[in-house]
Design an enzyme around this catalytic site. Sequence first.
Site, PDB file in Angstrom:
ATOM      1  N   GLU A  51       0.844  -1.186   0.000  1.00 50.42           N
ATOM      2  CA  GLU A  51       0.000   0.000   0.000  1.00 50.42           C
ATOM      3  C   GLU A  51       0.887   1.248   0.000  1.00 50.42           C
ATOM      4  O   GLU A  51       1.842   1.320   0.775  1.00 50.42           O
ATOM      5  CB  GLU A  51      -0.916   0.030   1.232  1.00 50.42           C
ATOM      6  CG  GLU A  51      -1.924   1.148   1.169  1.00 50.42           C
ATOM      7  CD  GLU A  51      -2.914   1.160   2.343  1.00 50.42           C
ATOM      8  OE1 GLU A  51      -3.707   2.099   2.413  1.00 50.42           O
ATOM      9  OE2 GLU A  51      -2.880   0.240   3.184  1.00 50.42           O
ATOM     10  N   GLU A  64      -5.388  -2.570  12.819  1.00 48.19           N
ATOM     11  CA  GLU A  64      -5.140  -3.442  11.670  1.00 48.19           C
ATOM     12  C   GLU A  64      -6.116  -4.617  11.639  1.00 48.19           C
ATOM     13  O   GLU A  64      -6.556  -5.039  10.568  1.00 48.19           O
ATOM     14  CB  GLU A  64      -3.696  -3.941  11.675  1.00 48.19           C
ATOM     15  CG  GLU A  64      -2.638  -2.839  11.745  1.00 48.19           C
ATOM     16  CD  GLU A  64      -2.816  -1.741  10.704  1.00 48.19           C
ATOM     17  OE1 GLU A  64      -3.357  -2.019   9.611  1.00 48.19           O
ATOM     18  OE2 GLU A  64      -2.410  -0.600  10.976  1.00 48.19           O
TER      19      GLU A  64
END
Length: 884
Positions: free
Chosen positions: A127, A303
């Site tokens: 990412e 997360e």
Amino acid sequence: MRTDQPKTIRLSDYQAPDYLIKETHLTFDLHEDYALVHAQLIMQRNPELDAQLPVLTLVGQELVLERIALNDQELTANDYQLTETDISLQPTTAEFTIDSTVRIEPQNNTALEGLYKSGKMFCTQCEAEGFRKITYYLDRPDVMSRFTTTITAEQQGYPVLLSNGNLVASGEEGERHWTTWQDPFPKPAYLFALVAGDLWCVEDKFTTMSQREVTLRIFVEPENIDKCQHAMNSLKKSMRWDEQVYGREYDLDIFMIVAVNDFNMGAMENKGLNIFNSSCVLAKAQTATDTAFQRVEGVVAHEYFHNWSGNRVTCRDWFQLSLKEGFTVFRDSEFSADMNSRPVKRMEDVAFLRTHQYAEDAGPMAHPVRPAEYMEISNFYTVTIYEKGAEVVRMIHTLLGAENFRKGSDLYFQRHDGQAVTCDDFVAAMQDASGIDLTQFKRWYSQAGTPRLQVTDEYDAASQTYKLHFEQSCPATPNQTEKQPLVIPVKMGLVGGCGLDMPIQLADEVNAQGTERVFAITQAEQTLTFSNVPQQPIPSLLRGYSAPVILQYNYSRDQLMFLMANDNDSFNRWEAGQQLALAVLKEVTEQIINNQEVQIDGRLIKALSAVLADSRLDQAVVAQMFTLPSEAYVIEQIPEADAGAICKACDLVRKHIATSFYEEFHELYLELSTISAQTPYIAEAEHFARRSLQNIALKYAMLTGSEDMEDLCLQQFETADNMTERLAALSYLVNGLSRAKSDAVLASFSKEFAHDSLVMDLWFSVQASSPKAGDLEHLRALMAHDLFSLKNPNKVRAVIGAFANQNLLHFHDDNGSGYAFLADQVIALDSLNPQIAARMLTPLTRWRRFKPHSQALMRAQLERIKAKAQLSADVFEVISKTLA
């Protein structure tokens, strides 16, 4: 690196992908000096578009193409176009297969994007656009594919081979071995992960609400195996909380976390295989502070929560980044509030927001929660996307209420599971589930800047009528001069003279509707009229900080003192203290600039005295209320700020508080430190609170120069069984002792912890951020230390970041040396890791906030950076916008 101007990407230009990838089959052949990546992509023309077959362009960077085939037909150079950034070819059928092999060099990848090596370990960070450094692909979040990954490597050096999903096969071939992983859920390439290394793991089990058993594993390098239990506990708490609060159950057979030392971010939510910066997963009492324990808990939760708010439902394009990040930051903030002190969590979040995000809103990089354009997406992993995005979600929660918000989130996940969607889709689900019109509210996603909410009031004793007049505005930001009225939820109470909340009744209501209400301010000017108000109240506005706006109400200092002592809302008690302290700090700063005798308003001491005497207050809240606004925050409140004068003012006021309460601090410290010495370390809220107040008492008492306190501080440093007390003592000693004595303490600390990289980051940061020790000569000595490396983001943040963001006295030295030093480091970093270089630039982008002399020196360094022949897109974008 590049010399041409990067291309601007605009939201208005978004087009759906021409092609989709149904299945992705990857094989990684890992070696010490190279890796071969074999990719088989089973593709199809996007069925939502017309039947024509346009040219297929797959993006790729820093790849050496070994071979490529279309439907098993090997292609020659005449069959495709290859550039530094992509490969283009012409499909002949609506469904087809692309096979390719590329060669990459992970060991030379200092940008830490794509596949790289952290020490002896292979790992990935994809990412936002790192996957294109692994293979040629449609590297965009709206292309979702099912991945099957096979990894082969030498068995002795890399006994652990991990990827997303479930392990479906493994085997050995001589000295090498392999594993195959299959992820049953479609995902975009940015969620791909791979890890190969010599790792140990801590394993546990979790039984979901539907009674499925999930295996949990945390992988670390062998020397860190004793620092994983807190992260494991945090993971299990997160999984249970997400089931209870959001009804979200984990969906794979295994959940894995891997800690790596070289990582640009905090952590990454790759499906089933989260990769963490080691600083966000490793924690034990002797080497991690309470703040680190809480950070680990929060990041693990963040997360994990992404499994639904980011993975199962992902963002259509990178302009929608806050769709997953803002929502998930709100979720992890609520989780942390439930696990610890809710008022203190809110205070910490708001202090961070106002110091950093409001500064971003007021600067050249200001952008909406959903940006309209960008040059380099890595520059938009910002406090606006994350923290302001979370505040926008929090406002929806406030306006809808907890029950309707849960209905909205349920509908959102149900409606969009397996899809790549937009912020509009999220708001639509909330609106449809609640029946509340959020059309105007969506302006929060498209308008940049921090709104101002000016409030005036009037009271009519004869009619017992009280009016609050609201006027909202927002300053111009880059590319946005005209602003429309927003929906601003104002949670409030009316505090009477006895300190209690008064019943709230609008003029058109028959009866009062409680003592605390939420009102939506939707117009540029709006008035609320209250009836049956028997006395002039003091308005307690924006309780819990119900909207991220700058409140402008002309509270007197006596009113602020009253709210500090009486407000029913813990956040607003703290807020009143912050505003009182800010007024005093601004006043003292002005006195210093004008060479006047410094006089510190005694009402601040009187108000703090009441705080100390209030036994009802949580110890953590008391510690927060004795924490003055930071120098960085004060700078943002004063036009053409003189950083040196502000630092001096903050120092004088802190010392005045220390002197005024020396006896109380001394007694309080003795009481709390005795309890700590008799209590084993526990990473829980009550113990966090005690240690925070103990360290605040020690900090202030040390500021008096007392030899008794110096001895007690040295004793805490030498005997503490936890890093929270030890590091606090180290910091106070470095800032309070002579250079020779502090050097001895620092040497003792480094000798004991030289083997622990994360602890040494703390050692670096204490010195780099110290106004006493952290001059440039000492800073350069730290950078010459054997354990420092520009290639490691944690080390860069610990030294260069700590200096530029926390050591404002030396960074803003009038000779400009601090600015030149930072510019030197940005130039050096840009050739190694452009993401980190661009982030280190932030202090210089604030140049317009300071006095003219400082402005000229800061701008000169920005121009020097811009003049370099080769700049990354990351740094170019920040520099060009900063100087525009």
